[in-house]
Design an enzyme around this catalytic site. Sequence first.
Site, PDB file in Angstrom:
ATOM      1  N   ASN A 256       6.913  -2.158  14.441  1.00  0.00           N
ATOM      2  CA  ASN A 256       5.541  -2.613  14.667  1.00  0.00           C
ATOM      3  C   ASN A 256       5.374  -3.869  13.819  1.00  0.00           C
ATOM      4  O   ASN A 256       5.253  -3.790  12.606  1.00  0.00           O
ATOM      5  CB  ASN A 256       4.569  -1.510  14.227  1.00  0.00           C
ATOM      6  CG  ASN A 256       3.119  -1.971  14.240  1.00  0.00           C
ATOM      7  OD1 ASN A 256       2.798  -3.028  14.786  1.00  0.00           O
ATOM      8  ND2 ASN A 256       2.240  -1.182  13.634  1.00  0.00           N
ATOM      9  N   TRP A 257       5.400  -5.010  14.505  1.00  0.00           N
ATOM     10  CA  TRP A 257       5.344  -6.283  13.756  1.00  0.00           C
ATOM     11  C   TRP A 257       3.949  -6.579  13.219  1.00  0.00           C
ATOM     12  O   TRP A 257       3.773  -7.469  12.408  1.00  0.00           O
ATOM     13  CB  TRP A 257       5.811  -7.432  14.651  1.00  0.00           C
ATOM     14  CG  TRP A 257       7.305  -7.557  14.745  1.00  0.00           C
ATOM     15  CD1 TRP A 257       8.240  -6.753  14.154  1.00  0.00           C
ATOM     16  CD2 TRP A 257       8.037  -8.574  15.460  1.00  0.00           C
ATOM     17  NE1 TRP A 257       9.509  -7.202  14.455  1.00  0.00           N
ATOM     18  CE2 TRP A 257       9.411  -8.317  15.259  1.00  0.00           C
ATOM     19  CE3 TRP A 257       7.666  -9.670  16.245  1.00  0.00           C
ATOM     20  CZ2 TRP A 257      10.410  -9.124  15.821  1.00  0.00           C
ATOM     21  CZ3 TRP A 257       8.658 -10.461  16.806  1.00  0.00           C
ATOM     22  CH2 TRP A 257      10.020 -10.190  16.588  1.00  0.00           C
ATOM     23  N   LYS A 258       2.940  -5.887  13.733  1.00  0.00           N
ATOM     24  CA  LYS A 258       1.544  -6.151  13.339  1.00  0.00           C
ATOM     25  C   LYS A 258       1.213  -7.635  13.578  1.00  0.00           C
ATOM     26  O   LYS A 258       1.706  -8.198  14.552  1.00  0.00           O
ATOM     27  CB  LYS A 258       1.323  -5.722  11.886  1.00  0.00           C
ATOM     28  CG  LYS A 258       1.795  -4.275  11.666  1.00  0.00           C
ATOM     29  CD  LYS A 258       1.372  -3.689  10.355  1.00  0.00           C
ATOM     30  CE  LYS A 258       1.898  -2.247  10.258  1.00  0.00           C
ATOM     31  NZ  LYS A 258       1.424  -1.549   9.070  1.00  0.00           N
TER      32      LYS A 258
ATOM     33  N   HIS B 128      -3.386   2.877  16.312  1.00  0.00           N
ATOM     34  CA  HIS B 128      -2.815   2.688  14.967  1.00  0.00           C
ATOM     35  C   HIS B 128      -3.939   2.784  13.927  1.00  0.00           C
ATOM     36  O   HIS B 128      -5.077   2.384  14.207  1.00  0.00           O
ATOM     37  CB  HIS B 128      -2.127   1.326  14.888  1.00  0.00           C
ATOM     38  CG  HIS B 128      -1.354   1.155  13.630  1.00  0.00           C
ATOM     39  ND1 HIS B 128      -1.939   0.744  12.469  1.00  0.00           N
ATOM     40  CD2 HIS B 128      -0.054   1.388  13.340  1.00  0.00           C
ATOM     41  CE1 HIS B 128      -1.024   0.717  11.504  1.00  0.00           C
ATOM     42  NE2 HIS B 128       0.122   1.108  12.006  1.00  0.00           N
TER      43      HIS B 128
ATOM     44  N   GLU C 155      -4.674   1.022  11.505  1.00  0.00           N
ATOM     45  CA  GLU C 155      -5.354  -0.258  11.224  1.00  0.00           C
ATOM     46  C   GLU C 155      -6.395  -0.564  12.299  1.00  0.00           C
ATOM     47  O   GLU C 155      -7.439  -1.158  12.015  1.00  0.00           O
ATOM     48  CB  GLU C 155      -4.312  -1.385  11.104  1.00  0.00           C
ATOM     49  CG  GLU C 155      -3.564  -1.285   9.779  1.00  0.00           C
ATOM     50  CD  GLU C 155      -2.119  -1.725   9.827  1.00  0.00           C
ATOM     51  OE1 GLU C 155      -1.736  -2.477  10.744  1.00  0.00           O
ATOM     52  OE2 GLU C 155      -1.348  -1.298   8.939  1.00  0.00           O
TER      53      GLU C 155
ATOM     54  N   GLU D 127       1.562   9.106  11.230  1.00  0.00           N
ATOM     55  CA  GLU D 127       1.546   8.119  10.159  1.00  0.00           C
ATOM     56  C   GLU D 127       0.451   8.463   9.158  1.00  0.00           C
ATOM     57  O   GLU D 127      -0.719   8.137   9.375  1.00  0.00           O
ATOM     58  CB  GLU D 127       1.276   6.725  10.741  1.00  0.00           C
ATOM     59  CG  GLU D 127       2.290   6.277  11.770  1.00  0.00           C
ATOM     60  CD  GLU D 127       2.369   4.771  11.862  1.00  0.00           C
ATOM     61  OE1 GLU D 127       3.448   4.230  11.604  1.00  0.00           O
ATOM     62  OE2 GLU D 127       1.357   4.131  12.160  1.00  0.00           O
TER      63      GLU D 127
ATOM     64  N   GLY E 107       2.321   0.842   4.543  1.00  0.00           N
ATOM     65  CA  GLY E 107       2.322  -0.427   3.820  1.00  0.00           C
ATOM     66  C   GLY E 107       2.147  -0.272   2.317  1.00  0.00           C
ATOM     67  O   GLY E 107       1.913  -1.253   1.606  1.00  0.00           O
TER      68      GLY E 107
ATOM     69  N   SER F 131       5.932   3.389   5.463  1.00  0.00           N
ATOM     70  CA  SER F 131       6.917   2.969   4.463  1.00  0.00           C
ATOM     71  C   SER F 131       8.309   3.547   4.703  1.00  0.00           C
ATOM     72  O   SER F 131       9.057   3.804   3.767  1.00  0.00           O
ATOM     73  CB  SER F 131       6.436   3.299   3.044  1.00  0.00           C
ATOM     74  OG  SER F 131       5.229   2.613   2.765  1.00  0.00           O
TER      75      SER F 131
ATOM     76  N   GLY G  49       6.897  -0.523  10.133  1.00  0.00           N
ATOM     77  CA  GLY G  49       6.124  -1.752   9.950  1.00  0.00           C
ATOM     78  C   GLY G  49       6.935  -2.791   9.183  1.00  0.00           C
ATOM     79  O   GLY G  49       7.758  -3.509   9.750  1.00  0.00           O
ATOM     80  N   GLY G  50       6.724  -2.852   7.874  1.00  0.00           N
ATOM     81  CA  GLY G  50       7.344  -3.879   7.030  1.00  0.00           C
ATOM     82  C   GLY G  50       8.839  -4.064   7.245  1.00  0.00           C
ATOM     83  O   GLY G  50       9.324  -5.197   7.364  1.00  0.00           O
TER      84      GLY G  50
HETATM   85  P1  PGA Z   1       4.912   0.364   7.190  1.00  0.00           P
HETATM   86  O1  PGA Z   1       3.976   0.437   8.484  1.00  0.00           O
HETATM   87  O2  PGA Z   1       6.287   0.779   7.640  1.00  0.00           O
HETATM   88  O3  PGA Z   1       4.844  -1.051   6.743  1.00  0.00           O
HETATM   89  O4  PGA Z   1       4.346   1.328   6.198  1.00  0.00           O
HETATM   90  C1  PGA Z   1       4.123   1.466   9.425  1.00  0.00           C
HETATM   91  C2  PGA Z   1       3.089   1.297  10.506  1.00  0.00           C
HETATM   92  O5  PGA Z   1       1.969   0.891  10.181  1.00  0.00           O
HETATM   93  O6  PGA Z   1       3.355   1.561  11.693  1.00  0.00           O
END
Ligand code: PGA
Length: 247
Positions: A9-11, A94, A96, A164, A170, A210, A231-232
């Site tokens: 997930n590049w966000k 998600h 966010e 999640e 994050g 994470s 994500g990251g």
């Molecule tokens: P993260 O994000 O791996 O950076 O914690 C995961 C996500 O939000 O899907």
Amino acid sequence: MRKPFIAGNWKMNMTVASGTKLIEELKPLVKDANCDVALCVPAILIPAMKKAAEGSNIEIGAENMHWAKSGAFTGEISADMLKDYGVKYVIIGHSERRQYFGETDETVNKRTLAALEAGLTPIVCVGELLEERENGKTEAVLDRQLKVGLNGIEDITKIVIAYEPVWAIGTGKTATDEQAQETIAYIRKKIGELFCPKCAEKIIIQYGGSMNAGNCKGLMAQPDIDGGLIGGASLKTDFATIVNFDK
Ligand code: PGA
């Protein structure tokens, strides 16, 4: 048997140049993966990333979509628009989106049904806040998110669920292997109750929060964890290490 599924997930990260470069680097590194591989990218990057991933086992997905077929929804993107570019997966709900953009279980439900209707595979995100976990409310929160968010789905095995925990996203604070396993086993049991026990055995449930090159093996070794939403670590070649968790 459930085939593992690792999705990035590049966000709101990457550009055409940096995204293309990363995909070029990832292609040879993930080509022998034993799992399904996808990168969910910002909508405007989809055409270019689709091109970059051509001929590889990397599917390109989207990070959100609207539930209406078309209409006066300035700034939104429909399932048909995603399909125009050969998109297969779309992240829905998600945390966010829930936290910053007013997403609710009801709108998650509308988007999920619309994605399925269009033939896309929604990756539906669920998960509790830190204070909810600390107050022993994790199961109640998941019950609500699953019951309302997945209401009316005919074939539940056509979706992917990403568990999640919001406190792990994050933050570098991953759920322990045991916490992730325990909660995902609970989600699977709940799917059995809400839908059917056989579907619960078949549905793919990812862990997200994470997850990285260092902790992926332990998480993926858990019997109920079928994959990851990353994500990251999906913004670098570490993503390939996660994809190759079994090697
Ligand atoms: P993260 O994000 O791996 O950076 O914690 C995961 C996500 O939000 O899907």
